[in-house]
Design an enzyme around this catalytic site. Structure first.
Site, short mmCIF file in Angstrom:
data_model
loop_
_atom_site.label_atom_id
_atom_site.label_comp_id
_atom_site.label_asym_id
_atom_site.label_seq_id
_atom_site.Cartn_x
_atom_site.Cartn_y
_atom_site.Cartn_z
N LYS A 269 0.86 -1.20 0.00
CA LYS A 269 0.00 0.00 0.00
C LYS A 269 0.89 1.24 0.00
O LYS A 269 1.83 1.34 0.78
CB LYS A 269 -0.91 -0.02 1.24
CG LYS A 269 -1.73 1.27 1.42
CD LYS A 269 -2.75 1.16 2.56
CE LYS A 269 -3.39 2.51 2.88
NZ LYS A 269 -4.35 2.44 4.00
N ASP A 274 -2.54 9.89 4.37
CA ASP A 274 -3.96 9.55 4.40
C ASP A 274 -4.71 10.51 5.33
O ASP A 274 -4.70 10.34 6.54
CB ASP A 274 -4.12 8.09 4.89
CG ASP A 274 -5.59 7.67 4.92
OD1 ASP A 274 -6.43 8.41 4.36
OD2 ASP A 274 -5.87 6.59 5.49
N LYS A 281 -10.33 12.39 8.52
CA LYS A 281 -9.96 11.86 9.84
C LYS A 281 -9.98 13.00 10.85
O LYS A 281 -9.87 14.17 10.48
CB LYS A 281 -8.54 11.29 9.79
CG LYS A 281 -8.41 9.98 9.05
CD LYS A 281 -6.98 9.47 9.14
CE LYS A 281 -6.80 8.18 8.35
NZ LYS A 281 -7.51 7.03 8.91
N ASP A 292 1.41 5.71 5.98
CA ASP A 292 0.45 4.87 5.25
C ASP A 292 1.03 4.29 3.95
O ASP A 292 0.33 3.62 3.20
CB ASP A 292 -0.83 5.68 4.99
CG ASP A 292 -2.09 4.83 5.07
OD1 ASP A 292 -2.02 3.72 5.64
OD2 ASP A 292 -3.13 5.26 4.55
N ASP A 351 -12.17 7.18 3.53
CA ASP A 351 -11.02 6.83 4.35
C ASP A 351 -10.63 5.35 4.21
O ASP A 351 -9.58 4.93 4.65
CB ASP A 351 -11.33 7.17 5.82
CG ASP A 351 -10.08 7.23 6.69
OD1 ASP A 351 -8.97 7.20 6.11
OD2 ASP A 351 -10.22 7.31 7.92
N GLU A 353 -9.45 3.90 1.73
CA GLU A 353 -8.88 4.10 0.40
C GLU A 353 -7.85 3.05 0.02
O GLU A 353 -7.67 2.75 -1.16
CB GLU A 353 -8.23 5.50 0.33
CG GLU A 353 -6.80 5.63 0.91
CD GLU A 353 -6.70 5.30 2.40
OE1 GLU A 353 -7.73 5.41 3.09
OE2 GLU A 353 -5.61 4.92 2.87
N ARG A 355 -7.62 -0.22 0.35
CA ARG A 355 -8.10 -1.42 -0.35
C ARG A 355 -8.48 -1.10 -1.80
O ARG A 355 -8.37 -1.94 -2.68
CB ARG A 355 -9.29 -2.02 0.43
CG ARG A 355 -10.51 -1.17 0.46
CD ARG A 355 -11.49 -1.57 1.57
NE ARG A 355 -11.05 -1.12 2.89
CZ ARG A 355 -11.72 -1.32 4.02
NH1 ARG A 355 -12.85 -1.99 4.01
NH2 ARG A 355 -11.26 -0.89 5.17
N1 BES Z 1 -4.60 4.11 6.90
C1 BES Z 1 -5.76 3.76 7.60
C2 BES Z 1 -5.56 2.63 8.61
C3 BES Z 1 -4.60 2.90 9.75
C4 BES Z 1 -5.10 3.21 11.00
C5 BES Z 1 -3.23 2.80 9.59
C6 BES Z 1 -4.24 3.44 12.05
C7 BES Z 1 -2.37 3.02 10.64
C8 BES Z 1 -2.87 3.33 11.87
C9 BES Z 1 -6.87 3.33 6.63
O1 BES Z 1 -6.82 3.89 5.37
C10 BES Z 1 -8.16 3.73 7.24
O2 BES Z 1 -8.35 4.88 7.45
N2 BES Z 1 -9.00 2.74 7.52
C11 BES Z 1 -10.28 2.99 8.11
C12 BES Z 1 -11.30 2.13 7.40
C13 BES Z 1 -12.71 2.43 7.78
C14 BES Z 1 -13.12 3.78 7.26
C15 BES Z 1 -13.60 1.36 7.20
C16 BES Z 1 -10.19 2.63 9.58
O3 BES Z 1 -9.55 1.65 9.92
O4 BES Z 1 -10.75 3.37 10.39
ZN ZN Z 2 -4.92 4.52 4.73
ZN ZN Z 3 -7.85 5.78 5.26
#
Ligand code: BES
Ligand code: ZN
Ligand code: ZN
Length: 505
Positions: A269, A274, A281, A292, A351, A353, A355
């Protein structure tokens, strides 16, 4: 720091400090520790009697020798309980003791090989683990700081001292392996530690090109137009909110040109920052999202090491690099994107993103004839809820390949844990308007995210590593210092080497 070996008697080394060791519960030290004890008139044994030295894992006692022997100091390092002793302990205590000696301003260290005597480890493995412990434990990211004490206090030499001269060549082999793996891990750390105003998709692509030219790898970097031609609507959809041009980075190592199908795809990734996009966020801790792209950094770094080890396998690394930004051009919730293979994706939350970008990277890998894929992604906050910051999450559709990944993790000391992929979880990704939705709603967030990626792996052997909890650390612990960890570079390299030397049954 220079790491090398020499044959000789540790008590006669001309060093600022020499390191000897002791298992917990040992009352009379033997081997090299025993010899040093004898030349110091038995003070180590005496301190053991008095309970001052106890051999507990990572315990450190520094003795001054006052001219009794050439080394000015002796560090007695605890190996812990013999039953729990392994290479991971060696890495950890080496890192801890090197940091301790650096703090004392020591420049030249001699050390016996931990565990290669009564510890039962092979000298080659112990030397490799100690090399990793020293290099990774002493790493610091100080590119943006004025020259400070940390930089002045560098250890110049770390010398492994072995009394049996016949073991030197195997020790040197272990050092060489450890140096390659540590260098690659430190490259990943350097990339991840960079702030996102420097670490843009273009900057990451430049680094990938530099690694390729140094290492003799093929590289191609596809720009927005080329990605459009390939119909990477998922990746480009995420990129459309950013002013930074997206880069689709592909590195190729050819180790088995006669068998193109003997291959492995490593997909990382590559979100260089992000923000969450329109599903923004919250402010607290958002800076961590510069990491990220840690999955992307790990595959680029792994390729550097793979190119040095030259395994008989073809490896392709892919990083779909972009920022995830909110803007007037950004995608919005309820938008629908079309991936390279035609699959439509309803954006439920911008968020989620990672995947979506990985979808096109997997489609590309499949089109390139890749048969085995491992993807590495800081994918979900939910994996931190599940596994904390101790183990990364492992998912996949092929248990034998999952087992190979888990084994590589075990060998490297990068802790992993497999999570279930029951098909019932998949239902959470169903969309009313598109083929898939990019979130799975409440519950099992890491598993539904994995299933989303799995939709694009289809029938290919595929493993997904969710490293969201492991890419960065805020504490100094063993091999890890504050900031990027470089996980899972060493496991990825091991996996490629193991797949090459022992192809699947
Ligand atoms: N980059 C984040 C995941 C992340 C969280 C990485 C904490 C490192 C530390 C990812 O893109 C994300 O924001 N995922 C969301 C998905 C949700 C919106 C379904 C999440 O995990 O909150
Ligand atoms: Zn992310
Ligand atoms: Zn994200």
């Amino acid at each position: 720091m220079d790491i090398k070996s020499t044959a000789g008697d540790i008590s006669q080394m001309d060093c600022d400090a020499v390191v000897v060791n002791l298992f917990e519960g040992v009352e009379i030290p033997s081997g090299a520790t025993g010899n040093v004890d004898a030349s110091l008139g038995g003070i180590i044994s005496e301190l053991i009697q008095e309970g001052e030295i106890n051999g507990k894992e990572g315990s450190i006692t520094l003795l001054h020798t006052f001219g009794k022997i050439p080394p000015k100091r002796v560090l007695v390092l605890g190996l812990g309980e013999k039953e729990r002793f392994d290479l991971d302990v060696v890495r950890k205590i080496t890192a801890d003791s090197c940091r301790y000696l650096r703090g004392k301003g020591i420049k030249r260290i001699g050390s016996i090989l931990h565990g290669a005597g009564i510890g039962g480890l092979r000298a080659v493995d112990s030397a490799q683990a100690m090399t990793e412990g020293a290099l990774l434990g002493l790493y610091s990211f100080n590119q943006y700081k004025k020259k400070d004490e940390a930089e002045e206090n560098l250890i110049d030499e770390f010398i492994f001292v072995e009394k049996d001269g016949r073991k030197i060549s195997t020790i040197d082999e272990g050092i060489a392996t450890g140096v390659i793996l540590s260098d690659a891990t430190m490259l990943a750390r350097e990339l991840v530690n960079q702030p996102s105003n420097v670490m843009t998709p273009s900057f990451l692509a430049k680094h990938a090109e530099a690694v390729a030219s140094e290492s003799g790898l093929d590289v191609s970097v596809l720009d927005r137009d080329q990605c459009e031609e390939l119909q990477m609507g998922a990746f480009l959809g995420i990129a459309q909110g950013s002013n930074e041009p997206p880069k689709f980075i592909v590195l190729r190592y050819t180790g088995d040109s006669e068998n193109p199908s003997n291959n492995l795809g490593l997909i990382g990734k590559g979100i260089t920052f992000d923000t969450g996009g329109i599903s923004l966020k919250s402010a607290a801790g958002m800076g961590e999202m510069k990491s990220d792209m840690a999955g992307g950094a790990s595959v680029i770094a792994a390729m550097k090491a793979i190119a040095k080890f030259k395994p008989k396998i073809n490896v392709m690394a892919i990083v779909a690099a972009t920022e995830n930004m909110p803007s007037g051009t950004a995608i919005k919730p309820a938008d629908i994107l079309r991936a390279m293979n035609g699959t439509t994706i309803e954006i439920d939350n911008t968020d989620a993103e990672g995947r979506v970008t990985l979808a096109d990277a997997l489609c590309y890998a499949r089109e390139q004839g890749i048969h085995r894929i491992v993807d590495i992604a800081t994918l979900t906050g939910a994996i931190i809820t599940a596994l904390g910051k101790v183990r990364l999450g492992v998912f996949g559709n092929d248990q034998p390949l999952i087992d190979r990944v888990l084994a590589a993790g075990d060998e490297s000391g990068e802790k992993m844990w497999q999570l279930p992929m029951d098909k019932e979880y998949k239902e959470q990704n169903q969309s009313n308007v598109a083929d898939l939705k990019n979130t799975g709603g409440a519950g099992a967030g890491s598993i539904t995210a994995a299933h989303f990626i799995g939709e694009f792996a289809k029938d290919i052997s595929w493993v997904h590593l969710d490293i969201a909890g492991m890419a960065m650390t805020d504490r100094e612990r063993g091999l890890h210092v504050k900031g990027a960890t470089g996980i899972p570079v060493r496991s990825l390299v091991k996996l490629a080497l193991n797949l090459a030397s022992h192809p699947s049954p």
